[in-house]
Design a protein around this motif. Structure first.
Motif, PDB file in Angstrom:
ATOM      1  N   ASN A 141      63.697 -42.030  45.315  1.00 12.35           N
ATOM      2  CA  ASN A 141      64.432 -41.629  44.112  1.00 12.35           C
ATOM      3  C   ASN A 141      63.626 -40.636  43.291  1.00 12.35           C
ATOM      4  OD1 ASN A 141      62.548 -43.091  42.502  1.00 12.35           O
ATOM      5  ND2 ASN A 141      63.732 -44.969  42.793  1.00 12.35           N
ATOM      6  N   SER A 142      62.474 -40.215  43.809  1.00 12.30           N
ATOM      7  CA  SER A 142      61.548 -39.339  43.091  1.00 12.30           C
ATOM      8  C   SER A 142      60.788 -38.491  44.106  1.00 12.30           C
ATOM      9  CB  SER A 142      60.546 -40.167  42.274  1.00 12.30           C
ATOM     10  OG  SER A 142      61.196 -41.083  41.419  1.00 12.30           O
ATOM     11  N   GLY A 143      59.987 -37.551  43.584  1.00 14.99           N
ATOM     12  CA  GLY A 143      59.101 -36.800  44.458  1.00 14.99           C
ATOM     13  C   GLY A 143      59.283 -35.304  44.361  1.00 14.99           C
ATOM     14  N   HIS A 144      58.402 -34.594  45.037  1.00 15.22           N
ATOM     15  CA  HIS A 144      58.511 -33.147  45.151  1.00 15.22           C
ATOM     16  C   HIS A 144      58.076 -32.770  46.562  1.00 15.22           C
ATOM     17  CE1 HIS A 144      59.430 -29.400  43.109  1.00 15.22           C
ATOM     18  NE2 HIS A 144      58.420 -28.850  43.759  1.00 15.22           N
ATOM     19  N   GLU A 145      56.904 -32.150  46.729  1.00 16.75           N
ATOM     20  CA  GLU A 145      56.466 -31.825  48.084  1.00 16.75           C
ATOM     21  C   GLU A 145      56.326 -33.098  48.921  1.00 16.75           C
ATOM     22  OE1 GLU A 145      54.298 -28.715  45.405  1.00 16.75           O
ATOM     23  OE2 GLU A 145      54.263 -30.914  45.486  1.00 16.75           O
ATOM     24  N   VAL A 146      56.684 -32.981  50.192  1.00 15.74           N
ATOM     25  CA  VAL A 146      56.631 -34.132  51.095  1.00 15.74           C
ATOM     26  C   VAL A 146      55.220 -34.254  51.667  1.00 15.74           C
ATOM     27  CG1 VAL A 146      57.500 -35.115  53.249  1.00 15.74           C
ATOM     28  CG2 VAL A 146      59.067 -33.949  51.671  1.00 15.74           C
ATOM     29  N   ALA A 147      54.604 -35.425  51.478  1.00 16.24           N
ATOM     30  CA  ALA A 147      53.303 -35.734  52.083  1.00 16.24           C
ATOM     31  C   ALA A 147      53.404 -37.130  52.673  1.00 16.24           C
ATOM     32  CB  ALA A 147      52.182 -35.662  51.047  1.00 16.24           C
ATOM     33  N   VAL A 148      53.617 -37.212  53.985  1.00 18.63           N
ATOM     34  CA  VAL A 148      53.739 -38.499  54.653  1.00 18.63           C
ATOM     35  C   VAL A 148      52.754 -38.556  55.819  1.00 18.63           C
ATOM     36  CG1 VAL A 148      56.152 -38.814  53.984  1.00 18.63           C
ATOM     37  CG2 VAL A 148      55.615 -37.718  56.148  1.00 18.63           C
ATOM     38  N   TRP A 149      52.430 -39.776  56.241  1.00 18.17           N
ATOM     39  CA  TRP A 149      51.465 -39.977  57.313  1.00 18.17           C
ATOM     40  C   TRP A 149      51.686 -41.356  57.923  1.00 18.17           C
ATOM     41  CZ3 TRP A 149      50.701 -40.234  52.153  1.00 18.17           C
ATOM     42  CH2 TRP A 149      50.181 -41.426  51.633  1.00 18.17           C
ATOM     43  N   HIS A 150      51.193 -41.534  59.146  1.00 17.55           N
ATOM     44  CA  HIS A 150      51.258 -42.831  59.811  1.00 17.55           C
ATOM     45  C   HIS A 150      50.208 -43.750  59.207  1.00 17.55           C
ATOM     46  CE1 HIS A 150      53.898 -41.863  63.336  1.00 17.55           C
ATOM     47  NE2 HIS A 150      53.648 -40.645  62.859  1.00 17.55           N
ATOM     48  N   HIS A 151      50.621 -44.974  58.878  1.00 16.96           N
ATOM     49  CA  HIS A 151      49.678 -45.939  58.311  1.00 16.96           C
ATOM     50  C   HIS A 151      50.129 -47.358  58.624  1.00 16.96           C
ATOM     51  CE1 HIS A 151      46.817 -47.823  55.641  1.00 16.96           C
ATOM     52  NE2 HIS A 151      47.809 -48.484  55.067  1.00 16.96           N
ATOM     53  N   ASN A 152      49.223 -48.117  59.224  1.00  9.82           N
ATOM     54  CA  ASN A 152      49.426 -49.554  59.417  1.00  9.82           C
ATOM     55  C   ASN A 152      50.757 -49.858  60.120  1.00  9.82           C
ATOM     56  OD1 ASN A 152      48.647 -52.244  59.207  1.00  9.82           O
ATOM     57  ND2 ASN A 152      49.637 -52.514  57.213  1.00  9.82           N
ATOM     58  N   GLY A 153      51.071 -49.076  61.131  1.00 10.90           N
ATOM     59  CA  GLY A 153      52.291 -49.293  61.897  1.00 10.90           C
ATOM     60  C   GLY A 153      53.552 -48.769  61.258  1.00 10.90           C
ATOM     61  N   GLY A 154      53.439 -48.197  60.067  1.00 14.18           N
ATOM     62  CA  GLY A 154      54.599 -47.643  59.372  1.00 14.18           C
ATOM     63  C   GLY A 154      54.311 -46.234  58.901  1.00 14.18           C
ATOM     64  N   ILE A 155      54.981 -45.822  57.842  1.00 13.83           N
ATOM     65  CA  ILE A 155      54.839 -44.486  57.281  1.00 13.83           C
ATOM     66  C   ILE A 155      54.438 -44.590  55.812  1.00 13.83           C
ATOM     67  CG2 ILE A 155      56.018 -42.328  56.701  1.00 13.83           C
ATOM     68  CD1 ILE A 155      55.604 -42.600  59.655  1.00 13.83           C
ATOM     69  N   GLY A 156      53.341 -43.906  55.464  1.00 13.39           N
ATOM     70  CA  GLY A 156      52.929 -43.795  54.074  1.00 13.39           C
ATOM     71  C   GLY A 156      53.506 -42.535  53.459  1.00 13.39           C
ATOM     72  N   SER A 157      53.675 -42.538  52.147  1.00 10.01           N
ATOM     73  CA  SER A 157      54.251 -41.385  51.456  1.00 10.01           C
ATOM     74  C   SER A 157      53.639 -41.265  50.073  1.00 10.01           C
ATOM     75  CB  SER A 157      55.776 -41.541  51.339  1.00 10.01           C
ATOM     76  OG  SER A 157      56.347 -40.472  50.604  1.00 10.01           O
ATOM     77  N   LEU A 158      53.275 -40.046  49.710  1.00  9.22           N
ATOM     78  CA  LEU A 158      52.792 -39.773  48.358  1.00  9.22           C
ATOM     79  C   LEU A 158      53.914 -39.104  47.576  1.00  9.22           C
ATOM     80  CD1 LEU A 158      50.493 -39.699  46.270  1.00  9.22           C
ATOM     81  CD2 LEU A 158      49.868 -37.458  47.183  1.00  9.22           C
TER      82      LEU A 158
END
Length: 360
Positions: A256-273
């Motif tokens: 429901n928020s955000g701007h530039e996409v920064a995602v990565w694989h983490h702990n078997g799932g996907i992290g997102s800033l």
């Protein structure tokens, strides 16, 4: 608490919080780069991709253009934004600090093609023995109501040559309607449509749970300002091959928020800033399924347009992904240049450690 029978709304919310460690709480420093990516007058370099390490060299791709921006004028050829009339360039470094600019990786398309005006905001992904670049595209004329799309090029080497896919791999939703005929009015709409009815931005390609996942930022026709800032949200689309066809998730938007996409694989799932816009900005989030994200922590002053070092995601150690990477600095309205960021955990790592961080 003083009186359990007299609780403020804030106290009630706090009692619902889960007990979470401070593994994701940290801060950042930034510094200028050396070599060809140092600030250069009249040149725009911005939106660095993720950083790949191949055969002893770091590789990055980024938006590059030249000259000042004029905004929307009566001249259809005038440069509108710093990312207008841009192409995707490539640079390498031995240490992540001094960079050598290589060459153009992806050129603008021929007149009449979907990417003939600008190609920009790249992201890179290596799958098996092939490298994929995904990026935003604009077709002429560049007007307020223009609809950005996402394109793709591929190569067998980070040096190229890059072969361009002949059509966009993702487009905005086609379920909204402008109001009136003023092409420079992007806020008047009869129907706003889906969260990505105007533009699809900031693509990030990865392979997850047996499919290619294309994460992206959506911009809605007639978006408004809310109590959290601009109405900007993220989505995801999946496909069996990098070239598509991509199917947008029925759960979109996944933020429901955000701007530039920064995602990565983490702990078997996907992290997102999540940064910049919305009520959940400045948070680290995580989703086991890559769709249903939960807040892990708030994060302080994260750099914009972060180009993460892909290899650092191989560690499940929290905050390791933020150890270092690339960002951009808007020096003036017209000129942006690329910098390096370094991150450190607070509470677990002494502040003095910021002077001792090394590249991996």
């Amino acid at each position: 608490m003083t009186n359990p029978n007299k609780l403020s709304a804030a106290s009630k919310r706090a009692l619902l919080w889960k007990d979470k460690p401070n593994n994701w709480y940290g801060a950042f420093t930034v510094k200028d780069l050396k070599g060809d990516l140092a600030f250069e007058e009249s040149v725009v370099r911005r939106d660095p991709s993720s950083v790949l390490f191949e055969n002893g060299l770091y590789h990055v791709w980024y938006t590059k253009s030249e000259g000042p921006s004029k905004g929307f004028t009566d001249d259809p050829d005038a440069k509108v934004w710093p990312w207008d009339h841009s192409e995707v360039w490539h640079a390498t470094s031995k240490d992540g600090i001094t960079w050598d600019e290589d060459a153009t990786a992806v050129y603008r398309g021929k007149p009449g093609e979907f990417d003939d005006r600008s190609v920009f905001t790249p992201e890179v992904y290596k799958h098996q023995d092939t490298y994929y670049l995904v990026y935003q595209t604009v077709k002429s004329p560049y007007i307020q109501r223009v609809k950005n799309q996402i394109g793709l090029s591929y190569a067998k080497s980070p040096w190229g040559p890059w072969t361009k896919h002949d059509k966009p791999i993702l487009s905005p939703a086609d379920n909204a309607q402008w109001s009136g005929d003023d092409v420079h009015d992007r806020f008047s709409v009869t129907n706003k449509g889906d969260f990505d009815s105007h533009k699809v931005h900031d693509p990030y390609l990865t392979y997850f749970n047996g499919k290619f996942h294309l994460y992206y930022k959506g911009e809605q026709m007639g978006w408004e300002m809310t109590h959290g800032g601009r109405e900007i949200r993220h989505g995801v689309a999946t496909a069996e091959t990098p070239f598509g066809p991509y199917t947008k998730s029925p759960f979109n938007p996944i933020s429901n928020s955000g701007h530039e996409v920064a995602v990565w694989h983490h702990n078997g799932g996907i992290g997102s800033l999540i940064t910049t816009d919305g009520v959940e900005r400045n948070t680290v989030q995580w989703a086991k399924d890559g769709i249903n994200f939960e807040i892990l922590a708030h994060i302080k002053q994260a750099p914009p347009a972060m180009g993460l070092v892909r290899d650092l995601a191989k560690s499940n150690e929290p905050f390791k992904i933020f150890k270092w990477g690339l960002t951009h600095n808007i020096k003036t309205h017209d000129y942006t240049y690329i910098q390096r960021f370094q991150g450190y955990q607070r509470g677990r790592v002494k502040t003095s450690a910021t002077h001792n961080l090394k590249c991996d």
